[in-house]
Design a protein around this motif. Structure first.
Motif, PDB file in Angstrom:
ATOM      1  N   PHE A 145       9.631   6.255  60.246  1.00  0.00           N
ATOM      2  CA  PHE A 145      10.520   5.255  59.648  1.00  0.00           C
ATOM      3  C   PHE A 145       9.793   3.920  59.469  1.00  0.00           C
ATOM      4  CE2 PHE A 145      14.032   2.090  60.016  1.00  0.00           C
ATOM      5  CZ  PHE A 145      14.689   2.420  58.839  1.00  0.00           C
ATOM      6  N   SER A 146       8.982   3.523  60.462  1.00  0.00           N
ATOM      7  CA  SER A 146       8.238   2.265  60.334  1.00  0.00           C
ATOM      8  C   SER A 146       7.198   2.360  59.231  1.00  0.00           C
ATOM      9  CB  SER A 146       7.578   1.909  61.669  1.00  0.00           C
ATOM     10  OG  SER A 146       6.683   2.925  62.064  1.00  0.00           O
ATOM     11  N   ILE A 147       6.538   3.534  59.091  1.00  0.00           N
ATOM     12  CA  ILE A 147       5.568   3.720  58.005  1.00  0.00           C
ATOM     13  C   ILE A 147       6.269   3.644  56.653  1.00  0.00           C
ATOM     14  CG2 ILE A 147       4.012   5.393  56.913  1.00  0.00           C
ATOM     15  CD1 ILE A 147       3.234   6.346  59.673  1.00  0.00           C
ATOM     16  N   PHE A 148       7.440   4.280  56.558  1.00  0.00           N
ATOM     17  CA  PHE A 148       8.205   4.243  55.310  1.00  0.00           C
ATOM     18  C   PHE A 148       8.567   2.810  54.931  1.00  0.00           C
ATOM     19  CE2 PHE A 148      12.529   3.903  53.544  1.00  0.00           C
ATOM     20  CZ  PHE A 148      12.320   4.490  52.311  1.00  0.00           C
ATOM     21  N   LEU A 149       9.035   2.027  55.893  1.00  0.00           N
ATOM     22  CA  LEU A 149       9.409   0.641  55.603  1.00  0.00           C
ATOM     23  C   LEU A 149       8.200  -0.175  55.166  1.00  0.00           C
ATOM     24  CD1 LEU A 149      11.937  -0.231  58.474  1.00  0.00           C
ATOM     25  CD2 LEU A 149      12.441   0.302  56.089  1.00  0.00           C
ATOM     26  N   ARG A 150       7.048   0.051  55.830  1.00  0.00           N
ATOM     27  CA  ARG A 150       5.858  -0.733  55.494  1.00  0.00           C
ATOM     28  C   ARG A 150       5.318  -0.360  54.116  1.00  0.00           C
ATOM     29  NH1 ARG A 150       4.364  -5.521  57.879  1.00  0.00           N
ATOM     30  NH2 ARG A 150       2.494  -6.111  56.760  1.00  0.00           N
ATOM     31  N   LEU A 151       5.303   0.945  53.809  1.00  0.00           N
ATOM     32  CA  LEU A 151       4.838   1.374  52.489  1.00  0.00           C
ATOM     33  C   LEU A 151       5.759   0.847  51.401  1.00  0.00           C
ATOM     34  CD1 LEU A 151       3.755   5.073  53.155  1.00  0.00           C
ATOM     35  CD2 LEU A 151       2.286   3.086  52.800  1.00  0.00           C
ATOM     36  N   ARG A 152       7.047   0.836  51.676  1.00  0.00           N
ATOM     37  CA  ARG A 152       8.009   0.291  50.706  1.00  0.00           C
ATOM     38  C   ARG A 152       7.741  -1.198  50.463  1.00  0.00           C
ATOM     39  NH1 ARG A 152      12.854  -2.319  51.563  1.00  0.00           N
ATOM     40  NH2 ARG A 152      14.371  -2.223  49.848  1.00  0.00           N
ATOM     41  N   GLU A 153       7.433  -1.929  51.530  1.00  0.00           N
ATOM     42  CA  GLU A 153       7.133  -3.354  51.384  1.00  0.00           C
ATOM     43  C   GLU A 153       5.828  -3.566  50.624  1.00  0.00           C
ATOM     44  OE1 GLU A 153       6.248  -7.216  54.255  1.00  0.00           O
ATOM     45  OE2 GLU A 153       7.277  -5.464  55.040  1.00  0.00           O
ATOM     46  N   ALA A 154       4.806  -2.738  50.931  1.00  0.00           N
ATOM     47  CA  ALA A 154       3.529  -2.857  50.221  1.00  0.00           C
ATOM     48  C   ALA A 154       3.697  -2.556  48.739  1.00  0.00           C
ATOM     49  CB  ALA A 154       2.496  -1.912  50.846  1.00  0.00           C
ATOM     50  N   LEU A 155       4.525  -1.564  48.421  1.00  0.00           N
ATOM     51  CA  LEU A 155       4.786  -1.234  47.028  1.00  0.00           C
ATOM     52  C   LEU A 155       5.495  -2.384  46.322  1.00  0.00           C
ATOM     53  CD1 LEU A 155       4.731   0.850  44.731  1.00  0.00           C
ATOM     54  CD2 LEU A 155       6.903   1.738  45.587  1.00  0.00           C
ATOM     55  N   PHE A 156       6.431  -2.987  47.023  1.00  0.00           N
ATOM     56  CA  PHE A 156       7.139  -4.129  46.446  1.00  0.00           C
ATOM     57  C   PHE A 156       6.181  -5.293  46.193  1.00  0.00           C
ATOM     58  CE2 PHE A 156       9.680  -7.974  46.530  1.00  0.00           C
ATOM     59  CZ  PHE A 156      10.796  -7.623  45.791  1.00  0.00           C
ATOM     60  N   ASP A 157       5.264  -5.541  47.159  1.00  0.00           N
ATOM     61  CA  ASP A 157       4.269  -6.606  46.984  1.00  0.00           C
ATOM     62  C   ASP A 157       3.379  -6.335  45.779  1.00  0.00           C
ATOM     63  OD1 ASP A 157       5.211  -7.992  49.136  1.00  0.00           O
ATOM     64  OD2 ASP A 157       3.743  -7.199  50.543  1.00  0.00           O
ATOM     65  N   SER A 158       2.964  -5.067  45.646  1.00  0.00           N
ATOM     66  CA  SER A 158       2.086  -4.699  44.533  1.00  0.00           C
ATOM     67  C   SER A 158       2.787  -4.905  43.191  1.00  0.00           C
ATOM     68  CB  SER A 158       1.647  -3.248  44.682  1.00  0.00           C
ATOM     69  OG  SER A 158       0.840  -2.862  43.605  1.00  0.00           O
ATOM     70  N   GLU A 159       4.050  -4.476  43.104  1.00  0.00           N
ATOM     71  CA  GLU A 159       4.792  -4.639  41.861  1.00  0.00           C
ATOM     72  C   GLU A 159       5.031  -6.111  41.555  1.00  0.00           C
ATOM     73  OE1 GLU A 159       5.621  -2.430  39.655  1.00  0.00           O
ATOM     74  OE2 GLU A 159       4.693  -0.797  40.781  1.00  0.00           O
ATOM     75  N   GLN A 160       5.302  -6.891  42.604  1.00  0.00           N
ATOM     76  CA  GLN A 160       5.533  -8.320  42.399  1.00  0.00           C
ATOM     77  C   GLN A 160       4.260  -9.011  41.913  1.00  0.00           C
ATOM     78  OE1 GLN A 160       6.461 -10.782  45.889  1.00  0.00           O
ATOM     79  NE2 GLN A 160       8.245 -11.517  44.800  1.00  0.00           N
TER      80      GLN A 160
END
Length: 354
Positions: A145-160
């Motif tokens: 779950f922590s990996i999922f949350l972090r990858l989701r945040e990294a993806l959001f940063d990349s898109e931003q």
């Protein structure tokens, strides 16, 4: 703006996670659920350690190891952490001596066949394994779950970051044709007036600007064109420098078949000219570019000189933005060393290109 989970939600979720053993632990009739036995206290302690590891994993381990491709080190740390989470409660929470009158469970009919003592031992081992399996399952869910949350945040940063870059590129495209037409007019004027150097400078400037406007719209561009962009920049700088200025440039390798993110190299070269050229003291700039198999390397060295910079040159945002782009685009496939020693500023960049 980037969505963040509020701290009250973290607090409520943490309390609920800690209370899982209290809520689910079986209790004898007539005994309060909050009168905890040793096993429940151990599980409560273990869940507290798991909760602490969740935030350690989310904020430190995943960014420093998992996202940078250091999977072996990451999983070794996770394995050691799980062992500690199992072992520490066992060592610190010790069972008290049995009470004089232990709580009585409801009487049940005894089976007629009494199991053999060895069979009881086997049942005890399976109970222990079942308890560890429960802990392992809970720990695995928490890690994933922590990996999922972090990858989701990294993806959001990349898109931003990509959206910001696209907005910046759109701003740079405002009336580019007007600018190119103006450059062509000045070039024609310089030819009529036989100002050959001025004409050559305008042509190189026009090629550079076309590269910025057209090629930079893509995620990757041919490495050969990016190197040509740097060479045009160096040729323009040579026109304004004294003929005896120590500017050296070397390149090695075949760049035709590789691609790289656009405009990723030029900030390091610009920085060298910004801090390595002065009319008051001698300067020096050395640039080396090489491609060996899949590894591209660039080294930029300049003598540090003291002079007053223009207001728009003092921020240093160019290098910071380039570092952020390198991290977002190449992750663990690059190495950047920036340092200052003996009056020289040195940048060494290595990128593994696919």
């Amino acid at each position: 703006m980037k969505p963040r989970t509020s701290w009250p939600l973290h607090l409520i979720a943490g309390i609920c996670f800690l209370l899982v053993p209290v809520i689910l632990a079986p209790q004898p009739p007539g005994v309060s659920r909050f009168q905890l036995d040793v096993v429940t206290v151990r599980e409560l302690f273990s869940n507290g350690l798991m909760l602490g590891f969740f935030y350690l994993n989310y904020f430190i381990l995943i960014p420093r190891f998992f996202l940078k491709g250091k999977y072996l080190g990451y999983f070794l740390i996770v394995l050691v952490s799980f062992t500690l989470i199992l072992g520490i409660p066992e060592l610190l929470v010790v069972a008290k001596p049995a009470a004089q009158h232990p709580p009585q469970f409801p009487k049940m009919h005894r089976p007629r066949l009494v199991p053999h003592p060895k069979a009881l031992d086997r049942l005890f081992i399976w109970d222990e394994l079942a308890a560890y399996t429960y802990q392992l399952l809970l720990f695995s869910v928490m890690v994933l779950f922590s990996i999922f949350l972090r990858l989701r945040e990294a993806l959001f940063d990349s898109e931003q970051a990509k959206s910001k870059a696209e907005i910046g590129n759109l701003k740079n495209q405002i009336n580019p044709h007007f600018l190119f037409n103006t450059l062509n007019s000045i070039y024609a004027l310089s030819i009529r007036e036989k100002a050959d150097k001025t004409g050559q400078s305008l042509m190189k400037l026009s090629e550079m600007m076309r590269h910025v406007v057209s090629e930079a719209q893509h995620d990757t561009v041919p490495l050969q064109r990016e190197v040509a962009y740097i060479e045009n920049y160096l040729n323009l700088q040579r026109l304004r420098l004294p003929e005896d200025f120590p500017l050296t440039y070397h390149k090695k390798g075949r760049f035709e078949e590789k691609k790289i993110a656009p405009l990723l190299l030029i900030p390091f070269v610009e920085n060298a000219f910004k801090h390595g050229v002065s009319t008051e003291e001698p300067g020096e700039i050395r640039i080396e570019i090489a491609l060996e198999q899949d590894t591209f390397s660039m080294q930029v060295v300049n003598r540090l000189v003291s002079h007053q910079l223009a207001s728009h040159e003092e921020s240093g945002l160019g290098l910071e933005n380039t570092k952020s782009r390198l991290e977002l685009i190449y992750g663990g496939d690059y190495r950047l060393e920036i340092g200052e020693a003996n009056g020289y500023f040195r940048v060494h960049l290595q990128i593994k290109l696919g």
